[in-house]
Design a protein around this motif. Structure first.
Motif, mmCIF file in Angstrom:
data_model
loop_
_atom_site.group_PDB
_atom_site.id
_atom_site.type_symbol
_atom_site.label_atom_id
_atom_site.label_comp_id
_atom_site.label_asym_id
_atom_site.label_seq_id
_atom_site.Cartn_x
_atom_site.Cartn_y
_atom_site.Cartn_z
ATOM 1 N N ARG A 205 0.844 -1.208 0.000
ATOM 2 C CA ARG A 205 0.000 0.000 0.000
ATOM 3 C C ARG A 205 0.878 1.257 0.000
ATOM 4 O O ARG A 205 1.897 1.316 0.683
ATOM 5 C CB ARG A 205 -0.903 0.027 1.228
ATOM 6 N N VAL B 155 0.127 5.263 0.651
ATOM 7 C CA VAL B 155 -0.980 6.069 1.170
ATOM 8 C C VAL B 155 -0.547 7.529 1.295
ATOM 9 O O VAL B 155 0.506 7.839 1.871
ATOM 10 C CB VAL B 155 -1.426 5.542 2.556
ATOM 11 N N ALA C 195 -5.382 5.754 -0.291
ATOM 12 C CA ALA C 195 -4.475 4.721 -0.782
ATOM 13 C C ALA C 195 -4.454 4.797 -2.308
ATOM 14 O O ALA C 195 -5.509 4.771 -2.957
ATOM 15 C CB ALA C 195 -4.931 3.342 -0.323
#
Length: 395
Positions: free
Chosen positions: A293, A295, A319
């Protein structure tokens, strides 16, 4: 429950990103003596007494909420931006730096930059800043000419700008940037070059030299000044770049020029899609997680809300999707005049370089991207028309 005591979830342990990027910290100090008419940053006119202690407390509490996402990673750089961070006392910034170092290890060669306005320079204060470990200044000059400074709403004079550079050197700063604008209201080619010559004569290690633009939600946007014609702007750009090169300043980014080895490491981390924690009113951050991820976060914008214990620090987060990552990566990396190693794309995004193949070929055919298998780098034309180049990588 107090939202400020909540921690974000720990990242999952699977290693979707084999190697995490370098980590930096951005600290936003949102107050200025006076808001400039061209400024679209999150800055607010300071009251006679700043809430230094309360704000430092809030910054450290804000940082605490990001710690789980960066556990075990050292800081490579810290940047105090604003606003005018040099309005804060050395004692306040010292308490903040001590608190940060208690929470996150500093790299041995950490770069710590403080933005400063010449109108806030006091010799003793800057000596104290240097003793704290702040080792780089970015001084907002913009121009040395009285009429241009007045038009820009600056609080300092040209003489104060000259003295600021000398005071920085006497305080022990051997690494400092001067921030300078061109394309100012009614500015001629010779006036722009005079500003640049004066800046070079002060022997900075770095120059941020960029064209004034009219941004929404500013006084200049609603009441536009008379700016130079396009032909004059082009002449200023060409002549200024030649002058900087002649004096040993290499251009490494659209508006950044540095002596050899003195490029701003904090900014290089931005442009190479590195990670950064953002704390302070309106600060933005970008963090990669081991599970893949990536973000982006942004914090509460108004100082009064940021200082309100009943309100959360974080205003939002997003995200990035796999479709968004090519554009997000390249809108940063292609600002660098030498671009980046092509392999960095996969390393920083977790995506295959092959996923760029079609868009890359289209941009190369239009002469916007260099045909260079091992690097992602814009051509000279691509640098001039960067928005056009980036359109190839939008989904």
């Amino acid at each position: 429950m107090n939202d400020r005591l909540l921690y974000p979830p720990a990242p999952r342990p699977d290693q979707a990103l084999v190697q995490l990027p370098p980590l930096a910290l951005y600290v936003h100090i949102p107050w200025c003596v006076r808001k400039c008419p061209y400024c679209d940053f999150n800055s607010h006119t300071a009251s006679p007494v700043l809430p230094e202690e309360e704000y430092i407390d809030a910054l450290l509490a804000d940082l605490d909420q990001d710690l789980r996402a960066v556990y075990g990673r050292p800081l490579s750089s810290i940047f105090f931006g604003g606003g005018t961070p040099s309005l804060f006392s050395a004692a306040a910034l010292g308490r903040l730096l001590a608190g940060v170092e208690q929470r996150i290890a500093f790299a041995p060669d950490i770069e710590i930059t403080l933005e400063a306005n010449p109108g806030t320079f006091e010799q003793d204060k800057f000596v104290a800043y240097r003793k704290l470990g702040i080792n780089r200044l970015s001084i907002g000059i913009q121009s040395f000419q009285p009429q241009k400074l007045e038009a820009l709403g600056r609080i300092h004079t040209g003489d104060e700008a000259l003295r600021a550079a000398e005071m920085a050197r006497r305080a022990g700063f051997d690494n400092f940037n001067l921030d300078l604008m061109h394309g100012l209201p009614d500015q001629s080619l010779e006036e722009a070059l005079d500003d640049l010559r004066q800046a070079i004569a002060l022997a900075p290690t770095h120059l941020s030299w960029y064209q004034l633009t009219l941004e929404p939600n500013t006084v200049f946007w609603n009441q536009p000044p008379v700016l130079p014609e396009d032909d004059i702007l082009w002449d200023i750009q060409e002549a200024g770049q030649a002058l900087l090169a002649e004096h040993g300043f290499g251009q490494y980014e659209v508006s950044a020029y540095a002596r050899p080895g003195k490029a701003a490491r904090h900014n290089l981390n931005y442009w190479s899609f590195g990670d950064f924690i953002g704390i302070g009113a309106g600060a933005h951050g970008k963090l990669s997680h081991p599970d893949g991820r990536i973000v982006r976060t942004w914090k509460t914008r108004l100082p009064k809300d940021y200082l309100n214990p009943a309100k959360p620090f974080k205003a939002g987060e997003k995200a990035l999707t796999a479709d968004e990552l090519p554009f997000e990566f390249l809108m940063n990396a292609l600002r660098l005049t030498q671009g980046v190693d092509a392999g960095l794309f996969a390393q920083r995004t977790g995506l295959s370089l092959q996923s760029l193949a079609t868009a890359r070929a289209g941009a190369e055919q239009k002469g916007l991207l260099q045909v260079e298998p091992t690097r992602l780098v814009a051509t000279a034309r691509g640098q001039l028309f960067l928005n056009d180049l980036l359109q190839y990588f939008l989904v």
